[in-house]
Design a protein around this motif. Sequence first.
Motif, PDB file in Angstrom:
ATOM      1  N   GLY A   1      27.680  55.823  37.627  1.00 16.71           N
ATOM      2  CA  GLY A   1      28.499  57.490  38.799  1.00 16.71           C
ATOM      3  C   GLY A   1      30.160  56.930  38.181  1.00 16.71           C
ATOM      4  N   VAL A   2      30.500  55.247  37.871  1.00 14.45           N
ATOM      5  CA  VAL A   2      31.419  55.201  37.306  1.00 14.45           C
ATOM      6  C   VAL A   2      31.714  54.865  35.745  1.00 14.45           C
ATOM      7  N   GLY A   3      31.796  54.960  35.744  1.00 15.12           N
ATOM      8  CA  GLY A   3      32.155  55.552  34.300  1.00 15.12           C
ATOM      9  C   GLY A   3      33.460  54.614  33.656  1.00 15.12           C
ATOM     10  N   ALA A   4      33.508  54.824  31.951  1.00 12.85           N
ATOM     11  CA  ALA A   4      34.752  54.381  31.482  1.00 12.85           C
ATOM     12  C   ALA A   4      35.871  54.493  32.322  1.00 12.85           C
ATOM     13  N   LYS A   5      36.253  55.988  32.529  1.00 16.81           N
ATOM     14  CA  LYS A   5      37.939  56.150  33.265  1.00 16.81           C
ATOM     15  C   LYS A   5      37.639  56.164  34.118  1.00 16.81           C
ATOM     16  N   VAL A   6      36.812  56.352  35.192  1.00 14.10           N
ATOM     17  CA  VAL A   6      37.043  55.166  36.396  1.00 14.10           C
ATOM     18  C   VAL A   6      37.265  54.486  36.755  1.00 14.10           C
ATOM     19  N   ALA A   7      36.454  53.579  36.025  1.00 11.72           N
ATOM     20  CA  ALA A   7      36.613  52.137  35.454  1.00 11.72           C
ATOM     21  C   ALA A   7      38.066  51.329  35.064  1.00 11.72           C
ATOM     22  N   LEU A   8      39.216  52.195  34.157  1.00 14.68           N
ATOM     23  CA  LEU A   8      40.150  52.208  34.043  1.00 14.68           C
ATOM     24  C   LEU A   8      40.419  51.966  34.626  1.00 14.68           C
ATOM     25  N   ASN A   9      40.283  53.681  35.810  1.00 21.25           N
ATOM     26  CA  ASN A   9      41.634  53.375  37.061  1.00 21.25           C
ATOM     27  C   ASN A   9      42.332  52.412  38.298  1.00 21.25           C
ATOM     28  N   LEU A  10      40.411  52.159  38.563  1.00 23.34           N
ATOM     29  CA  LEU A  10      40.390  51.065  39.171  1.00 23.34           C
ATOM     30  C   LEU A  10      41.175  49.399  38.367  1.00 23.34           C
ATOM     31  N   LEU A  11      40.806  49.381  37.248  1.00 25.37           N
ATOM     32  CA  LEU A  11      41.649  48.121  36.415  1.00 25.37           C
ATOM     33  C   LEU A  11      43.580  48.279  36.601  1.00 25.37           C
ATOM     34  N   SER A  12      43.194  49.548  36.832  1.00 25.77           N
ATOM     35  CA  SER A  12      45.223  49.664  36.765  1.00 25.77           C
ATOM     36  C   SER A  12      45.925  49.693  38.374  1.00 25.77           C
ATOM     37  N   VAL A  13      44.882  49.984  39.258  1.00 23.96           N
ATOM     38  CA  VAL A  13      45.415  49.858  40.445  1.00 23.96           C
ATOM     39  C   VAL A  13      44.501  48.534  41.335  1.00 23.96           C
ATOM     40  N   LEU A  14      43.586  47.939  40.680  1.00 23.45           N
ATOM     41  CA  LEU A  14      43.712  46.524  40.995  1.00 23.45           C
ATOM     42  C   LEU A  14      43.579  45.587  39.973  1.00 23.45           C
ATOM     43  N   SER A  15      43.637  43.988  40.307  1.00 24.18           N
ATOM     44  CA  SER A  15      43.825  43.550  39.075  1.00 24.18           C
ATOM     45  C   SER A  15      42.241  42.927  39.317  1.00 24.18           C
ATOM     46  N   PRO A  16      41.954  42.057  38.706  1.00 26.74           N
ATOM     47  CA  PRO A  16      40.934  41.397  38.672  1.00 26.74           C
ATOM     48  C   PRO A  16      40.268  40.511  39.818  1.00 26.74           C
ATOM     49  N   ASP A  17      40.977  40.308  40.363  1.00 29.61           N
ATOM     50  CA  ASP A  17      41.413  38.594  41.603  1.00 29.61           C
ATOM     51  C   ASP A  17      41.300  39.884  42.983  1.00 29.61           C
ATOM     52  N   GLU A  18      42.032  40.809  42.583  1.00 28.55           N
ATOM     53  CA  GLU A  18      41.878  41.764  43.840  1.00 28.55           C
ATOM     54  C   GLU A  18      40.702  42.422  44.158  1.00 28.55           C
ATOM     55  N   LEU A  19      39.811  42.871  42.902  1.00 28.67           N
ATOM     56  CA  LEU A  19      39.241  43.550  42.883  1.00 28.67           C
ATOM     57  C   LEU A  19      37.523  42.416  43.696  1.00 28.67           C
ATOM     58  N   THR A  20      38.057  41.260  43.162  1.00 27.20           N
ATOM     59  CA  THR A  20      36.939  40.293  43.581  1.00 27.20           C
ATOM     60  C   THR A  20      36.605  40.216  44.901  1.00 27.20           C
ATOM     61  N   THR A  21      38.538  40.517  45.640  1.00 27.70           N
ATOM     62  CA  THR A  21      38.908  40.137  47.082  1.00 27.70           C
ATOM     63  C   THR A  21      38.138  41.401  48.156  1.00 27.70           C
ATOM     64  N   SER A  22      38.902  42.562  46.884  1.00 28.33           N
ATOM     65  CA  SER A  22      38.458  43.602  47.764  1.00 28.33           C
ATOM     66  C   SER A  22      37.007  44.133  47.751  1.00 28.33           C
ATOM     67  N   ILE A  23      35.752  44.103  46.988  1.00 35.83           N
ATOM     68  CA  ILE A  23      34.483  43.527  47.559  1.00 35.83           C
ATOM     69  C   ILE A  23      34.545  43.018  48.061  1.00 35.83           C
ATOM     70  N   ALA A  24      34.029  41.923  47.628  1.00 35.89           N
ATOM     71  CA  ALA A  24      34.208  40.594  48.543  1.00 35.89           C
ATOM     72  C   ALA A  24      34.387  40.984  50.182  1.00 35.89           C
ATOM     73  N   ALA A  25      35.445  41.505  50.320  1.00 40.53           N
ATOM     74  CA  ALA A  25      35.625  41.998  51.914  1.00 40.53           C
ATOM     75  C   ALA A  25      35.418  43.184  52.743  1.00 40.53           C
ATOM     76  N   GLN A  26      34.782  44.148  51.253  1.00 38.66           N
ATOM     77  CA  GLN A  26      33.816  44.982  51.402  1.00 38.66           C
ATOM     78  C   GLN A  26      35.098  46.345  51.931  1.00 38.66           C
ATOM     79  N   ASP A  27      36.473  45.811  51.200  1.00 40.88           N
ATOM     80  CA  ASP A  27      37.125  46.547  51.741  1.00 40.88           C
ATOM     81  C   ASP A  27      37.314  48.137  50.788  1.00 40.88           C
ATOM     82  N   LYS A  28      36.493  49.312  51.312  1.00 43.54           N
ATOM     83  CA  LYS A  28      36.654  50.630  50.889  1.00 43.54           C
ATOM     84  C   LYS A  28      37.753  51.210  50.205  1.00 43.54           C
TER      85      LYS A  28
END
Length: 206
Positions: A80-107
């Motif tokens: 369900g995560v295509g290229a556009k959605v992946a880029l949208n995620l990377l637009s609002v969250l840096s790699p470090d923020e993504l790591t923290t959000s996923i590890a913290a299960q922050d939906k």
Amino acid sequence: MIAKLSGLLDSTGLDWAIIDVAGVGYLVSASARTLRRLGSPGAAVSVLTEMWVSEDKMALYGFADAEERDWFRLLTTVQGVGAKVALNLLSVLSPDELTTSIAAQDKTSLCRADGVGPKLAARILNELKDKVAAFALPAAASAPPVKGGAAPAGPVSAVGDAVSALVNLGYRRIDAFTAVNKAVQQLGAEADMSALIRAGLKELSQ
């Protein structure tokens, strides 16, 4: 396979850039984060790229650094995560923020990206939580392995228990995780749950 482009920035749009390489303009889709780092038209730029080829389309995706490219690859492994959605995620969250959000299960953090609703956010968290654990807990990951080469379970368990305790006290999960992760870095991988809770509370009170 085109893995990197170096040339002059011709122009940019909301989610794309054209890079002139020896007179040939390459259209590259990119996150807002990467586009900000490219600068103004005419600037010399270099981007890492990922090329996708299908029966009816060929597309290039550009990244300012290897960390963002690696996250793009990881995110697009989720159904369900295509290229556009992946880029949208990377637009609002840096790699470090993504790591923290996923590890913290922050939906909630993931749902800030266009195209990511609660169900998709939950799937991302579920499918990637184990893959980012080692990056999210650097102090725990650096603890010496037990006999047989397996990673020690104690520190990771203590972190999870400490985070849960702070959440039960009314703190947001993302804030609790960030505070406990800082406590791990300060106290070391062998810190017990009580020590992590105390240090976490001190961090949250600042």
